[in-house]
Design a protein around this motif. Structure first.
Motif, short mmCIF file in Angstrom:
data_model
loop_
_atom_site.label_atom_id
_atom_site.label_comp_id
_atom_site.label_asym_id
_atom_site.label_seq_id
_atom_site.Cartn_x
_atom_site.Cartn_y
_atom_site.Cartn_z
N GLN A 131 -1.18 -6.37 -1.53
CA GLN A 131 -1.64 -5.22 -0.75
C GLN A 131 -3.06 -4.84 -1.16
N ILE A 179 -3.74 0.20 5.62
CA ILE A 179 -3.37 -0.59 4.44
C ILE A 179 -3.08 -2.01 4.90
N THR A 180 -3.57 -2.97 4.13
CA THR A 180 -3.39 -4.38 4.47
C THR A 180 -2.42 -5.04 3.50
N CYS A 181 -1.61 -5.93 4.03
CA CYS A 181 -0.65 -6.69 3.22
C CYS A 181 -0.80 -8.16 3.60
N TRP A 216 7.67 -2.11 6.00
CA TRP A 216 6.87 -1.15 5.23
C TRP A 216 7.75 0.02 4.80
N TYR A 237 4.71 0.48 0.29
CA TYR A 237 5.01 -0.90 -0.10
C TYR A 237 5.30 -1.75 1.13
N CYS A 238 4.76 -2.96 1.13
CA CYS A 238 5.21 -3.95 2.11
C CYS A 238 6.24 -4.85 1.44
N GLY A 252 4.97 -6.01 -2.05
CA GLY A 252 3.60 -5.83 -2.52
C GLY A 252 3.60 -4.88 -3.70
N THR A 266 0.46 0.69 -2.51
CA THR A 266 -0.81 1.36 -2.24
C THR A 266 -0.56 2.86 -2.32
#
Lengths: 121, 107
Positions: B6, B21-23, B35, B87-88, B99, B102
Motif C-alpha cells: 500500500q 490510497i493505492t494497493c 478494502w 487495509y487492502c 497490505g 495506510t
C-alpha cells in the motif's frame, strides 16, 4: 444481526497451549466458511487460517502450520482455534471473521471484536 | 505468496479533502481485492469487495477501482469518522495477504 464473539484469550507461557472460541449468531453458520485473523500490538493484520462450511477445505498460514488447528461445531454455531507450542510472536489480538461464501474464497464481511492472547513467561 | 503493498503508509488530510490510497499486488489477482477500515481498538470493517463493490451500509463517498495488480480506494470528501487505518487484502489465493495499512490522520 450477525454477531461473532471470541473468547478464550489470556496470558500463557511459551510452549503452552490455548483454545480460542468464536460464537456465531444471527446467520446460518453452516452456510459460511470462517477465518481467524490476528493483529500483533501496533502491527497490521495477518491471516491465520480458514475452514470451509463443511470442513472439507482447510488452509493455514505458514507461521502457524503444524501448531494451530482450526475446527468448527456447526451444531453449536462455534468456531475454534487450538493453539499449541505458543511463541512470543503469537502475541496478538485474534479475530474470527465470516467469509461471504461457503468455501472460504471470498472477502470477510463480518468480524468479531477480538480476543487478546499474550505469550510471556 | 502474493505480496500486497500500500501507498502511502500514512496521509494527513483535512475534513472535506479527497484521499486516494493505492494497493499493488505482486501478481495478477483479477478483481479479487477487498478494502477494510479499522479504528483503534476496534475490529476491521469491510468497505469494498471485488475491487469496486460497495458493501451494504458503507457511505457512497467510498469507492474502489482497479484490476490485475493495481487498485485504489478513494474517499471523495473526508469526514471526521473516516480518520482510521485502511487495509487492502487479496482474495485470489491462499494464504490470504493484507497490505501493511495506510493511516489517514487529521491535518
Amino acid at each position: 444481526q450477525v454477531q461473532l464473539v471470541e473468547s478464550g484469550g489470556g496470558v500463557v507461557q511459551p510452549g503452552r497451549s490455548l483454545r480460542l472460541s468464536c460464537a456465531a449468531s444471527g446467520f446460518i453458520f453452516s452456510d459460511h466458511a470462517m477465518h481467524w485473523v490476528r493483529q500483533a500490538p501496533g502491527k497490521g493484520l495477518e491471516w491465520v487460517a480458514v475452514l470451509s462450511h463443511d470442513e472439507d477445505n482447510i488452509y493455514y498460514a505458514d507461521s502457524v502450520k503444524g501448531r494451530f488447528t482450526i475446527s468448527r461445531d456447526n451444531s453449536k454455531n462455534t468456531l475454534f482455534l487450538q493453539m499449541n507450542s505458543l511463541r512470543g510472536e503469537d502475541t496478538a489480538v485474534y479475530f474470527c471473521a465470516r467469509d461471504a461464501n461457503d468455501l472460504g474464497d471470498s472477502h470477510f464481511d463480518h468480524w468479531g471484536q477480538g480476543t487478546l492472547v499474550t505469550v510471556s513467561s | 505468496d502474493i505480496q500486497m503493498t500500500q501507498s502511502p503508509s500514512s496521509v494527513s488530510a483535512s475534513v472535506g479533502d479527497r484521499v486516494t490510497i493505492t494497493c499493488r499486488a505482486s501478481q495478477d489477482i483479477g478483481s479479487w481485492l477487498a478494502w477494510y477500515q479499522q479504528t483503534p481498538g476496534k475490529a476491521p470493517k469491510l468497505l469494498i469487495y471485488a475491487a469496486s463493490n460497495l458493501q451494504g451500509g458503507v457511505p457512497s463517498r467510498f469507492s474502489g477501482g482497479g484490476s490485475g495488480t493495481e487498485f485504489t480506494l478513494t474517499i471523495s470528501s473526508l469526514q471526521p469518522e473516516d480518520f482510521a487505518t485502511y487495509y487492502c487484502q487479496q482474495a485470489n489465493s491462499f494464504p490470504r495477504t493484507f497490505g501493511q495499512g495506510t493511516k489517514v490522520e487529521i491535518k
